[in-house]
Every structure is written in structure tokens, then in C-alpha cells.
Design a protein around this motif. Structure first.
Motif, PDB file in Angstrom:
ATOM      1  N   LYS A   1     -14.073  -3.599  -2.820  1.00  0.00           N
ATOM      2  CA  LYS A   1     -13.477  -4.419  -1.913  1.00  0.00           C
ATOM      3  C   LYS A   1     -13.599  -5.941  -2.465  1.00  0.00           C
ATOM      4  O   LYS A   1     -12.797  -6.737  -2.526  1.00  0.00           O
ATOM      5  CB  LYS A   1     -14.034  -4.101  -0.552  1.00  0.00           C
ATOM      6  CG  LYS A   1     -13.498  -5.255   0.435  1.00  0.00           C
ATOM      7  CD  LYS A   1     -13.924  -4.764   1.713  1.00  0.00           C
ATOM      8  CE  LYS A   1     -13.429  -5.699   2.967  1.00  0.00           C
ATOM      9  NZ  LYS A   1     -14.047  -5.349   4.229  1.00  0.00           N
TER      10      LYS A   1
ATOM     11  N   LYS B   1      -9.714   9.291  -0.264  1.00  0.00           N
ATOM     12  CA  LYS B   1      -9.896   8.928   1.127  1.00  0.00           C
ATOM     13  C   LYS B   1     -10.432   7.736   1.279  1.00  0.00           C
ATOM     14  O   LYS B   1     -11.774   7.285   1.004  1.00  0.00           O
ATOM     15  CB  LYS B   1     -10.608  10.062   1.906  1.00  0.00           C
ATOM     16  CG  LYS B   1     -10.456  10.063   3.461  1.00  0.00           C
ATOM     17  CD  LYS B   1     -11.129  11.093   4.026  1.00  0.00           C
ATOM     18  CE  LYS B   1     -10.931  11.130   5.512  1.00  0.00           C
ATOM     19  NZ  LYS B   1     -11.413  12.073   6.276  1.00  0.00           N
ATOM     20  N   GLY B   2      -9.623   6.778   2.260  1.00  0.00           N
ATOM     21  CA  GLY B   2     -10.197   5.472   2.598  1.00  0.00           C
ATOM     22  C   GLY B   2      -9.678   4.532   1.849  1.00  0.00           C
ATOM     23  O   GLY B   2      -8.586   4.805   1.585  1.00  0.00           O
ATOM     24  N   LYS B   3     -10.113   3.376   2.006  1.00  0.00           N
ATOM     25  CA  LYS B   3      -9.556   2.063   1.171  1.00  0.00           C
ATOM     26  C   LYS B   3      -9.700   2.468  -0.619  1.00  0.00           C
ATOM     27  O   LYS B   3     -10.487   2.817  -1.189  1.00  0.00           O
ATOM     28  CB  LYS B   3     -10.306   0.925   1.586  1.00  0.00           C
ATOM     29  CG  LYS B   3     -10.212   0.400   2.664  1.00  0.00           C
ATOM     30  CD  LYS B   3      -8.677  -0.270   3.044  1.00  0.00           C
ATOM     31  CE  LYS B   3      -8.707  -1.036   4.020  1.00  0.00           C
ATOM     32  NZ  LYS B   3      -7.479  -1.876   4.329  1.00  0.00           N
ATOM     33  N   ASN B   4      -8.577   2.062  -0.747  1.00  0.00           N
ATOM     34  CA  ASN B   4      -8.220   1.906  -2.373  1.00  0.00           C
ATOM     35  C   ASN B   4      -7.819   0.678  -3.029  1.00  0.00           C
ATOM     36  O   ASN B   4      -6.928  -0.004  -2.362  1.00  0.00           O
ATOM     37  CB  ASN B   4      -7.037   3.038  -2.846  1.00  0.00           C
ATOM     38  CG  ASN B   4      -7.584   4.591  -2.557  1.00  0.00           C
ATOM     39  OD1 ASN B   4      -8.155   5.233  -3.427  1.00  0.00           O
ATOM     40  ND2 ASN B   4      -7.559   4.899  -1.354  1.00  0.00           N
ATOM     41  N   TYR B   5      -8.405   0.014  -3.804  1.00  0.00           N
ATOM     42  CA  TYR B   5      -7.966  -1.398  -4.381  1.00  0.00           C
ATOM     43  C   TYR B   5      -7.985  -1.195  -5.714  1.00  0.00           C
ATOM     44  O   TYR B   5      -8.666  -0.481  -6.624  1.00  0.00           O
ATOM     45  CB  TYR B   5      -9.608  -2.245  -4.053  1.00  0.00           C
ATOM     46  CG  TYR B   5      -9.822  -2.183  -2.733  1.00  0.00           C
ATOM     47  CD1 TYR B   5      -9.188  -3.058  -1.798  1.00  0.00           C
ATOM     48  CD2 TYR B   5     -10.923  -1.428  -2.283  1.00  0.00           C
ATOM     49  CE1 TYR B   5      -9.637  -3.149  -0.572  1.00  0.00           C
ATOM     50  CE2 TYR B   5     -11.339  -1.859  -0.842  1.00  0.00           C
ATOM     51  CZ  TYR B   5     -10.955  -2.601   0.004  1.00  0.00           C
ATOM     52  OH  TYR B   5     -11.209  -2.766   1.274  1.00  0.00           O
TER      53      TYR B   5
ATOM     54  N   SER C   1      -4.100  -3.200  -2.093  1.00  0.00           N
ATOM     55  CA  SER C   1      -4.970  -2.339  -1.301  1.00  0.00           C
ATOM     56  C   SER C   1      -4.282  -1.710  -0.603  1.00  0.00           C
ATOM     57  O   SER C   1      -3.150  -1.578   0.173  1.00  0.00           O
ATOM     58  CB  SER C   1      -5.687  -3.428  -0.349  1.00  0.00           C
ATOM     59  OG  SER C   1      -6.314  -2.608   0.628  1.00  0.00           O
TER      60      SER C   1
ATOM     61  N   THR D   1      -4.703   2.352   2.017  1.00  0.00           N
ATOM     62  CA  THR D   1      -5.804   3.133   2.908  1.00  0.00           C
ATOM     63  C   THR D   1      -5.027   4.586   2.820  1.00  0.00           C
ATOM     64  O   THR D   1      -4.107   4.614   3.313  1.00  0.00           O
ATOM     65  CB  THR D   1      -5.973   2.617   4.086  1.00  0.00           C
ATOM     66  OG1 THR D   1      -6.486   1.251   4.227  1.00  0.00           O
ATOM     67  CG2 THR D   1      -6.960   3.721   4.976  1.00  0.00           C
TER      68      THR D   1
ATOM     69  N   ILE E   1      -5.651   8.552   4.216  1.00  0.00           N
ATOM     70  CA  ILE E   1      -6.337   9.312   5.242  1.00  0.00           C
ATOM     71  C   ILE E   1      -6.644  10.678   4.612  1.00  0.00           C
ATOM     72  O   ILE E   1      -6.211  11.010   3.806  1.00  0.00           O
ATOM     73  CB  ILE E   1      -5.699   9.574   6.617  1.00  0.00           C
ATOM     74  CG1 ILE E   1      -4.135  10.077   6.159  1.00  0.00           C
ATOM     75  CG2 ILE E   1      -5.557   8.060   7.279  1.00  0.00           C
ATOM     76  CD1 ILE E   1      -3.420  10.543   7.655  1.00  0.00           C
TER      77      ILE E   1
END
Length: 122
Positions: free
Chosen positions: A72, A98-102, A118, A120, A122
Motif C-alpha cells: 500500500k 485475497k485482500g488488497k493488491n497493488y 489497486s 481488492t 475476496i
């Protein structure tokens, strides 16, 4: 009786196995792909529901951009960690976690001018 028990067991196993298929998404618009501003609103376009193990396909002219998965803070500051994997083929496929990928492009000023993403999952 054994046949009925076996059939019931197979039915229960079948219901407990969740079949999921990963989806591939080409990043950006059809003409430009991974380029300046192409990915700004792209993740929120209708029909996109990202899941872990889906694949993002980054298409661009090799030698004009690259792709690096970042944190992030790296996304916010347009910086990649030392030793981060740099994708540069022009047809890079990266699985989402899973979650945020940047993701950013590390060519000078490219991230600053919008070659970043960015997503997200699930």
C-alpha cells in the motif's frame, strides 16, 4: 445397503467440494491496456468481481512500461521495494491474492501519472 451408503457418501462429498474457476481480466481499456490513466476506473467497471486466484493480464508495449506488485505504501508513494519482481513482457499475467493488491509501473513518473492499479479480491 452398501451401494446406497456409498451413493449417499458420494453425494455428500460432492456437495462439500466447492468448484470455483478463476477468471482472467485484461487490465485497462481495449486499445491502450496498461497505460496512462487506463486503469483509474477500470476495476469498478460493471461485471468485475475479483476473487483470490483470478488473474490480471497486463498488456502494453514491452519497453514502454512494466508491472511491479507493491505494498500500500509503495502504491501511495510510487515506489517498489528493493528486489521486487519486475514484469516486463508486455503480456504479464499475475494472480490476485485475497485482500488488497497493488501494482505500479516503475518507469520514471509513470506511476505518478496514473500507471498504477489497486484491486481488492475476496
Amino acid at each position: 445397503m452398501a451401494t446406497a451408503a456409498f451413493g449417499l457418501m458420494m453425494l455428500l462429498i460432492g456437495h462439500s467440494v466447492v468448484l470455483t474457476s478463476a477468471t482472467k481480466y485484461v487490465v485497462g481499456n481495449r486499445t491502450g491496456g496498461w497505460t496512462f490513466g487506463a486503469s483509474c476506473n477500470w476495476p469498478s467497471n460493471p461485471g468485475k468481481h475479483f476473487k483470490a486466484n483470478d488473474t490480471l493480464v497486463f498488456k502494453y508495449s514491452a519497453g514502454h512500461h512494466n508491472v511491479v506488485r507493491v505494498t500500500k505504501a509503495g502504491y501511495r508513494n510510487c515506489t517498489a521495494a528493493e528486489g521486487a519482481r519486475v514484469y516486463s513482457s508486455g503480456n504479464d499475467q499475475i494472480k490476485l491474492v485475497k485482500g488488497k493488491n497493488y501494482f505500479i509501473c516503475t518507469y520514471p513518473n509513470h506511476c505518478t501519472f496514473g500507471v498504477r492499479l489497486s484491486v481488492t479480491a475476496i
